[in-house]
Design a protein around this motif. Structure first.
Motif, PDB file in Angstrom:
ATOM      1  N   ALA A  20      12.730 -29.078 -40.240  1.00 51.35           N
ATOM      2  CA  ALA A  20      11.870 -30.020 -40.945  1.00 51.35           C
ATOM      3  C   ALA A  20      11.633 -31.276 -40.120  1.00 51.35           C
ATOM      4  O   ALA A  20      10.690 -32.009 -40.367  1.00 51.35           O
ATOM      5  N   ALA A  21      12.469 -31.537 -39.116  1.00 46.38           N
ATOM      6  CA  ALA A  21      12.368 -32.751 -38.324  1.00 46.38           C
ATOM      7  C   ALA A  21      11.251 -32.686 -37.289  1.00 46.38           C
ATOM      8  O   ALA A  21      10.962 -33.680 -36.653  1.00 46.38           O
ATOM      9  N   LYS A  22      10.646 -31.540 -37.090  1.00 45.78           N
ATOM     10  CA  LYS A  22       9.578 -31.440 -36.092  1.00 45.78           C
ATOM     11  C   LYS A  22       8.364 -32.240 -36.569  1.00 45.78           C
ATOM     12  O   LYS A  22       8.011 -32.222 -37.742  1.00 45.78           O
ATOM     13  N   PRO A  23       7.712 -32.913 -35.636  1.00 42.67           N
ATOM     14  CA  PRO A  23       6.617 -33.813 -36.019  1.00 42.67           C
ATOM     15  C   PRO A  23       5.303 -33.098 -36.308  1.00 42.67           C
ATOM     16  O   PRO A  23       5.138 -31.912 -36.012  1.00 42.67           O
ATOM     17  N   ALA A  24       4.384 -33.871 -36.818  1.00 36.86           N
ATOM     18  CA  ALA A  24       3.024 -33.396 -37.061  1.00 36.86           C
ATOM     19  C   ALA A  24       2.264 -33.371 -35.740  1.00 36.86           C
ATOM     20  O   ALA A  24       2.444 -34.243 -34.888  1.00 36.86           O
ATOM     21  N   VAL A  25       1.431 -32.353 -35.574  1.00 41.95           N
ATOM     22  CA  VAL A  25       0.601 -32.208 -34.383  1.00 41.95           C
ATOM     23  C   VAL A  25      -0.839 -32.005 -34.845  1.00 41.95           C
ATOM     24  O   VAL A  25      -1.120 -31.125 -35.653  1.00 41.95           O
ATOM     25  N   GLU A  26      -1.731 -32.830 -34.333  1.00 42.79           N
ATOM     26  CA  GLU A  26      -3.151 -32.715 -34.644  1.00 42.79           C
ATOM     27  C   GLU A  26      -3.821 -32.022 -33.465  1.00 42.79           C
ATOM     28  O   GLU A  26      -3.818 -32.552 -32.349  1.00 42.79           O
ATOM     29  N   VAL A  27      -4.361 -30.832 -33.691  1.00 42.30           N
ATOM     30  CA  VAL A  27      -4.963 -30.030 -32.627  1.00 42.30           C
ATOM     31  C   VAL A  27      -6.481 -30.071 -32.751  1.00 42.30           C
ATOM     32  O   VAL A  27      -7.036 -29.626 -33.756  1.00 42.30           O
ATOM     33  N   HIS A  28      -7.130 -30.595 -31.721  1.00 40.76           N
ATOM     34  CA  HIS A  28      -8.587 -30.642 -31.659  1.00 40.76           C
ATOM     35  C   HIS A  28      -9.047 -29.466 -30.811  1.00 40.76           C
ATOM     36  O   HIS A  28      -8.619 -29.315 -29.665  1.00 40.76           O
ATOM     37  N   LYS A  29      -9.913 -28.632 -31.389  1.00 41.68           N
ATOM     38  CA  LYS A  29     -10.337 -27.409 -30.712  1.00 41.68           C
ATOM     39  C   LYS A  29     -11.760 -27.057 -31.108  1.00 41.68           C
ATOM     40  O   LYS A  29     -12.296 -27.560 -32.094  1.00 41.68           O
ATOM     41  N   ASN A  30     -12.352 -26.183 -30.323  1.00 47.16           N
ATOM     42  CA  ASN A  30     -13.663 -25.640 -30.673  1.00 47.16           C
ATOM     43  C   ASN A  30     -13.459 -24.584 -31.753  1.00 47.16           C
ATOM     44  O   ASN A  30     -12.492 -23.816 -31.693  1.00 47.16           O
ATOM     45  N   PRO A  31     -14.347 -24.506 -32.735  1.00 45.85           N
ATOM     46  CA  PRO A  31     -14.141 -23.586 -33.859  1.00 45.85           C
ATOM     47  C   PRO A  31     -14.133 -22.114 -33.456  1.00 45.85           C
ATOM     48  O   PRO A  31     -13.534 -21.293 -34.137  1.00 45.85           O
ATOM     49  N   TRP A  32     -14.765 -21.757 -32.357  1.00 51.50           N
ATOM     50  CA  TRP A  32     -14.868 -20.355 -31.967  1.00 51.50           C
ATOM     51  C   TRP A  32     -13.792 -19.917 -30.967  1.00 51.50           C
ATOM     52  O   TRP A  32     -13.770 -18.786 -30.527  1.00 51.50           O
ATOM     53  N   CYS A  33     -12.875 -20.795 -30.620  1.00 47.03           N
ATOM     54  CA  CYS A  33     -11.899 -20.487 -29.570  1.00 47.03           C
ATOM     55  C   CYS A  33     -10.636 -19.841 -30.149  1.00 47.03           C
ATOM     56  O   CYS A  33      -9.855 -20.482 -30.834  1.00 47.03           O
TER      57      CYS A  33
END
Length: 145
Positions: A20-33
């Motif tokens: 539970a201690a792992k942080p949040a990651v925001e992943v920016h990607k192309n929708p088709w990848c």
């Protein structure tokens, strides 16, 4: 409750707290990848709280973070004040978050065959680069032989 049961409960609780201690990651990607989705899924399976942000043009984000053109990958993640560019392996991300070096982020340029999300081949060989705020880079970790 006997000692063995108590010990098992304590170990289970500690493991759950660690996950539970792992942080949040925001992943920016192309929708088709698909490879970006596979990379994000690996993060999620490792216990990170992943949020996907689909966008057709990731270049403005990469530029705002100071990621040089020749070091860009196909997706950009943000985690605890760092960027993680491209197919960076899980152990490099864990090391980054444990050591907290004075860098802007990590990058795996391009889409190396066999990297996380690109086939996960244990024989793959590539470098994970540490990028400083001024855009210079050094090898943070070598993957493979």
């Amino acid at each position: 409750m006997n000692r063995r049961t108590l010990l098992l409960l304590m170990m289970t609780a500690a493991t759950g707290a660690h996950a539970a201690a792992k942080p949040a990651v925001e992943v920016h990607k192309n929708p088709w990848c698909g490879c970006c989705g596979a990379w994000a899924s690996a993060l999620r399976q490792a216990g990170y709280k992943v949020t996907l942000k689909d966008g057709d043009d990731l270049l403005p984000l990469k530029k705002s973070l100071g990621i040089p053109d020749d070091l860009q990958g196909c997706h950009t993640a943000l985690v605890e004040g760092y960027f993680v560019e491209g197919h960076v392996p899980l152990d490099a991300i864990a090391r980054l978050l444990a050591e907290r070096p004075a860098i802007a982020g990590l990058a795996v340029p391009g889409m190396p065959k066999g990297s996380l999300g690109m086939g996960n081949d244990p024989k793959a060989s590539y470098d994970v680069l540490a990028l400083s705020v001024d855009g210079s880079s050094t090898v943070f970790q070598h993957v493979g032989k």
